[in-house]
Design a protein around this motif. Structure first.
Motif, PDB file in Angstrom:
ATOM      1  N   SER A  53       0.827  -1.210   0.000  1.00 57.65           N
ATOM      2  CA  SER A  53       0.000   0.000   0.000  1.00 57.65           C
ATOM      3  C   SER A  53       0.860   1.259   0.000  1.00 57.65           C
ATOM      4  N   GLY A  54       2.127   1.106   0.419  1.00 56.22           N
ATOM      5  CA  GLY A  54       3.013   2.269   0.471  1.00 56.22           C
ATOM      6  C   GLY A  54       2.760   3.163   1.672  1.00 56.22           C
ATOM      7  N   LEU A  55       1.972   2.698   2.635  1.00 56.96           N
ATOM      8  CA  LEU A  55       1.660   3.518   3.816  1.00 56.96           C
ATOM      9  C   LEU A  55       2.934   3.871   4.583  1.00 56.96           C
ATOM     10  N   ARG A  56       3.074   5.171   4.907  1.00 53.48           N
ATOM     11  CA  ARG A  56       4.203   5.629   5.717  1.00 53.48           C
ATOM     12  C   ARG A  56       3.694   6.303   6.981  1.00 53.48           C
ATOM     13  N   GLY A  57       4.500   6.223   8.024  1.00 56.88           N
ATOM     14  CA  GLY A  57       4.080   6.685   9.347  1.00 56.88           C
ATOM     15  C   GLY A  57       3.671   8.146   9.374  1.00 56.88           C
ATOM     16  N   ARG A  58       2.513   8.403   9.966  1.00 55.49           N
ATOM     17  CA  ARG A  58       1.976   9.763  10.002  1.00 55.49           C
ATOM     18  C   ARG A  58       2.413  10.532  11.245  1.00 55.49           C
ATOM     19  N   GLY A  62       7.624   9.401   8.763  1.00 57.37           N
ATOM     20  CA  GLY A  62       7.321   8.854   7.444  1.00 57.37           C
ATOM     21  C   GLY A  62       7.977   7.513   7.171  1.00 57.37           C
ATOM     22  N   PHE A  63       8.283   6.766   8.211  1.00 58.58           N
ATOM     23  CA  PHE A  63       8.888   5.442   8.028  1.00 58.58           C
ATOM     24  C   PHE A  63       7.848   4.473   7.457  1.00 58.58           C
ATOM     25  N   PRO A  64       8.255   3.631   6.470  1.00 61.81           N
ATOM     26  CA  PRO A  64       7.285   2.703   5.868  1.00 61.81           C
ATOM     27  C   PRO A  64       6.688   1.747   6.919  1.00 61.81           C
ATOM     28  N   THR A  65       5.381   1.770   7.036  1.00 62.82           N
ATOM     29  CA  THR A  65       4.705   1.018   8.085  1.00 62.82           C
ATOM     30  C   THR A  65       4.846  -0.495   7.906  1.00 62.82           C
ATOM     31  N   GLY A  66       4.691  -0.949   6.676  1.00 64.27           N
ATOM     32  CA  GLY A  66       4.779  -2.391   6.417  1.00 64.27           C
ATOM     33  C   GLY A  66       6.139  -2.941   6.812  1.00 64.27           C
ATOM     34  N   LEU A  67       7.172  -2.171   6.506  1.00 66.20           N
ATOM     35  CA  LEU A  67       8.532  -2.595   6.842  1.00 66.20           C
ATOM     36  C   LEU A  67       8.714  -2.669   8.351  1.00 66.20           C
ATOM     37  N   LYS A  68       8.161  -1.672   9.035  1.00 66.41           N
ATOM     38  CA  LYS A  68       8.257  -1.655  10.500  1.00 66.41           C
ATOM     39  C   LYS A  68       7.593  -2.913  11.082  1.00 66.41           C
ATOM     40  N   GLY A 227      -7.944  -2.924  -0.371  1.00 68.81           N
ATOM     41  CA  GLY A 227      -6.765  -3.433  -1.059  1.00 68.81           C
ATOM     42  C   GLY A 227      -5.669  -2.393  -1.217  1.00 68.81           C
ATOM     43  N   ALA A 228      -4.431  -2.902  -1.196  1.00 69.78           N
ATOM     44  CA  ALA A 228      -3.271  -2.020  -1.327  1.00 69.78           C
ATOM     45  C   ALA A 228      -3.321  -1.253  -2.644  1.00 69.78           C
ATOM     46  N   SER A 229      -3.825  -1.901  -3.681  1.00 73.09           N
ATOM     47  CA  SER A 229      -3.774  -1.260  -4.994  1.00 73.09           C
ATOM     48  C   SER A 229      -4.781  -0.111  -5.097  1.00 73.09           C
ATOM     49  N   TRP A 230      -5.789  -0.140  -4.251  1.00 75.36           N
ATOM     50  CA  TRP A 230      -6.700   1.018  -4.200  1.00 75.36           C
ATOM     51  C   TRP A 230      -5.994   2.183  -3.514  1.00 75.36           C
ATOM     52  N   PHE A 231      -5.366   1.892  -2.384  1.00 77.82           N
ATOM     53  CA  PHE A 231      -4.734   2.938  -1.579  1.00 77.82           C
ATOM     54  C   PHE A 231      -3.552   3.564  -2.306  1.00 77.82           C
ATOM     55  N   SER A 239       4.705   9.004  -1.518  1.00 76.08           N
ATOM     56  CA  SER A 239       3.840   9.237  -0.356  1.00 76.08           C
ATOM     57  C   SER A 239       2.414   8.900  -0.767  1.00 76.08           C
ATOM     58  N   LYS A 240       1.916   7.818  -0.211  1.00 72.26           N
ATOM     59  CA  LYS A 240       0.598   7.338  -0.641  1.00 72.26           C
ATOM     60  C   LYS A 240      -0.498   7.759   0.333  1.00 72.26           C
ATOM     61  N   GLY A 241      -1.702   7.798  -0.209  1.00 71.69           N
ATOM     62  CA  GLY A 241      -2.866   8.052   0.641  1.00 71.69           C
ATOM     63  C   GLY A 241      -3.105   9.535   0.875  1.00 71.69           C
TER      64      GLY A 241
END
Ligand SMILES: Cc1cc2nc3c(=O)[nH]c(=O)nc-3n(C[C@H](O)[C@H](O)[C@H](O)COP(=O)(O)O)c2cc1C
Ligand code: SF4
Ligand code: SF4
Ligand code: SF4
Ligand code: FES
Lengths: 488, 162
Positions: A53-58, A62-68, A227-231, A239-241
């Protein structure tokens, strides 16, 4: 104009549902994502989805959430923790509070999803004691979720258990920093410690701990549902979302807004914010709170995302966005933030404890008209040392308001030093209130409003301000309808 | 700890002990204990900290360290009508400084102090989440928005005969 439209992802339910009634949340798909994760997805699938999804910490970094999550999932331990950072210390921001008060279940659900993904059964929300309403709503939401079997043991009839408790902050900005937050939850002074070890390795009570911000969590359920592909179609390349901002200051429309990443500052300030109040001129916009910087006219068309804001000398921060007009003095603004930092510095390391105090003193000197030109280089040098040598993010970013105003408003600093003038007319030590006799009709309005009785004059005769008594509050000037009062 | 002889009444002593016990006398719960204690007594003077330290079996220095670290905890009693001025960024940009100055002048106290009659105390807050109404002032639980220095007199007048 569709480009300017606000999109509601994080604030989707806020103001729409009754946050104290779980059924209304469920009717709007709450806990569907958790159900989907537990019954249809493996923890690895969940992490993969969040990564894609590319979500990064708000919360600012801005650290990638999935990676965390992935890092936390790979650290094995008998107990792991999921922590929600609801400390929201930026003075001028209330996004997280609104989410917690308006849609608490989104955060609870996301924490459970995170627990499932990383293998944790305990969640903790660290929330400021100054947010009693949010605390109350969270307690109600937790109780209701337990009652419905959506939290607690054997969620959705599976083997997965997840329980959430609250922990209270006690008014220390630095406790928003994750290591400090963890110490505070342990009942200690909230002083940061050096990373590594990161919380994902050694966090709360020495166990692997995943810390995310409220707004980060609030994005998670909808990512799983849609789904990630929507987000990841929303936003910019990196920077997604969306991002929620607390728009405040001298704009016509203040309040919370949620816009896709990549929206420009101009769109936010002039389209959504409706431009500057009272027809004044835009001067600067401050993002990133005490860690951020002041951006100007030339940055107005910059698309807002994590990397662009940093490149421009500010940062995303948690989402405070303060608009300033021609009446705001930029040296004073820098001083305001430094005052905050000096007060909030935990004092553990000397660059931050002593350095920021020295920066503040220099700025104070300048706003009093006692600065010298060498001070400007001194400000710069010291700022760089503080940034490079401070232990935690507070000190590492605290000089940003100074550096960015030096970069963008150098002339204003010079005017204070060389001409002993504050161009914005804000620095009290550098100004005098004065009545222009020709313009004054002697209506006495000013004399009546002056809180210290500094204005004298007969009715229908020109009035006079005794500058010895005047405390420079500006009340008279606001009251005079004849433009007879000026600042010199 | 024979020094605990001042001020604390038997009844209050028991209340503090009860609070500590409700958190299993655990050191990790210190902040929660302090929250509850302050909720009850309004502030945390040294004498109370000593009792807490004893109950949780930790040094008074540690307790004091925590109390002074967090701005939410106070060692001084507040006034009957605590006045808090928001000095968050939005309020600052819209002139909270002048409002604060006016309160200080009219009450003749500094931030963190209480008037000699115990009626008003003055403190600063950071963003109460009502930035749209900046500058914001709280008196107890009551919120005043768009406060100007001239408005200060009227606000104080509301509490004159209370
Ligand atoms: C001085 C300081 C204050 C911080 N304050 C907050 C805060 O109030 N809320 C928050 O979520 N993160 C805050 N952070 C960031 C946290 O350390 C941490 O990076 C964040 O909670 C991680 O969550 P995220 O990845 O979801 O953003 C702060 C960091 C620093 C250095
Ligand atoms: S940088 Fe400042 S806040 Fe951070 S550890 Fe050092 S003194 Fe404390
Ligand atoms: S309000 Fe203006 S016009 Fe009226 S007495 Fe004062 S200065 Fe003169
Ligand atoms: S600025 Fe304030 S104190 Fe000075 S004359 Fe005007 S009203 Fe009076
Ligand atoms: S800054 Fe004062 S209410 Fe937000």
């Amino acid at each position: 104009m569709t480009k300017y439209k606000q999109i509601r992802i994080v604030l989707n339910n806020c103001g729409v549902i009754d946050p104290e009634n779980i059924e209304e949340s469920i009717a709007r798909d709450s806990y569907m994502a958790l159900g989907k994760c537990i019954t249809e997805m493996t923890p690895q699938d969940v992490i993969k989805e969040i990564k894609e999804s590319g979500l990064r910490g708000r919360g600012g970094g801005g650290f990638p959430t999935g990676l965390k999550w992935e890092i936390a999932s790979k650290n094995h331990a008998d107990q792991k923790y999921v922590v929600c950072n609801a400390d929201e210390g930026d003075p001028g921001a209330f996004m997280d509070r609104s989410v917690l008060e308006g849609d608490p279940h989104a955060v609870l659900e996301a924490m459970a999803i995170c627990g499932y993904a990383i293998g944790a059964t305990k969640g903790l929300i660290y929330i400021r004691a100054e947010y009693p309403m949010a605390i109350k709503r969270l307690k109600i939401a937790i109780d209701q979720a337990l009652e419905y079997g959506l939290l607690g043991n054997n969620i959705f009839g599976s083997k997965f258990d997840f329980n959430i408790e609250l922990r209270y902050g006690a008014g220390a900005f630095v406790c928003g920093e994750e290591t400090s937050l963890i110490h505070s939850m342990e009942g200690l002074r909230g002083e940061p410690t050096i990373k590594p070890p990161f919380p994902a390795e050694k966090g709360y009570l020495g166990k692997p701990t995943n810390v995310n911000n409220v707004e980060t969590f609030a994005c998670v359920p909808i990512i799983i549902r849609k789904g990630a592909s929507w987000f990841n179609k929303i936003g910019t390349e990196k920077s997604k979302g969306t991002k929620v901002f607390a728009l405040a200051g001298k704009v016509n429309n203040v309040g919370l807004i949620e816009v896709p990443m990549g929206t420009t500052l101009r769109e936010v300030i002039f389209e959504i914010g409706g431009g500057i109040q009272n027809g004044k001129k835009f001067k600067a916009v401050q993002t990133g709170g005490p860690s951020g910087g002041c951006l100007t006219e030339k940055h107005l068309d910059t698309p807002i995302d994590f990397d662009n804001l940093i490149a421009a000398g500010s940062m995303m921060g948690s989402g405070g966005m303060i608009v300033m007009d021609e009446d705001n003095c930029m040296v004073s603004v820098a001083k305001f933030y430094l005052d905050f930092t000096v007060e909030e510095s935990c004092g553990k390391c000397s660059p931050c404890r002593i350095g920021n105090k020295r920066l503040y003193e220099l700025l104070e000197r300048i706003t009093k008209g006692q600065g010298v030109m060498d001070d400007l280089q001194r400000l710069r040098n010291m700022s760089n040392v503080i940034k490079d040598t401070s232990l935690c993010g507070l000190g590492q970013t605290s000089p940003n308001p100074v550096l960015s105003t030096l970069d963008n408003f150098y002339d204003e600093y010079v005017a204070h030093i060389k001409d002993h003038k504050c161009p914005a007319g804000q620095c009290k030590d550098l100004m005098k209130y004065f009545i222009i006799a020709e313009n004054c009709v002697g209506c006495t309005a000013c004399a009546r409003v002056c809180p210290v009785g500094a204005i004298t004059g007969e009715k229908k005769e020109p009035h006079f301000i005794n500058s010895e008594i005047c405390i420079k509050c500006g009340a008279c000037m606001e009251r005079c309808k004849f433009d007879a009062i000026i600042i010199k | 700890m024979s020094r605990i002889k001042v001020k604390i009444k038997e009844k209050d002593l028991n209340i503090i002990k009860e609070i500590c016990k409700s958190f299993n006398n655990e050191q990790g719960e210190l902040i929660n204990v302090l929250h509850k204690t302050q909720e009850h007594f309004g502030y945390l003077p040294a004498e109370i900290q000593e009792v807490v330290a004893k109950e949780l079996e930790m040094s008074v220095a540690k307790v004091y360290g925590v109390v002074t670290f967090y701005s939410f905890f106070t060692m001084k009693p507040k006034g009957k009508f605590p006045i808090s001025i928001c000095t968050g960024t939005a309020c600052y940009v819209r002139g909270a400084e002048n409002v604060l100055g006016e309160f200080k002048r009219q009450l003749n106290i500094e931030v963190g102090e209480t008037t000699p009659d115990g009626k008003f105390s003055l403190s600063c807050l950071r963003c109460v989440g009502a930035c749209g109404l900046a500058p914001v002032v709280l008196v107890g639980d009551k919120t005043y928005g768009r406060v100007s220095p001239e408005g200060v007199k009227d606000i104080l007048a509301e509490y004159n005969d209370k």
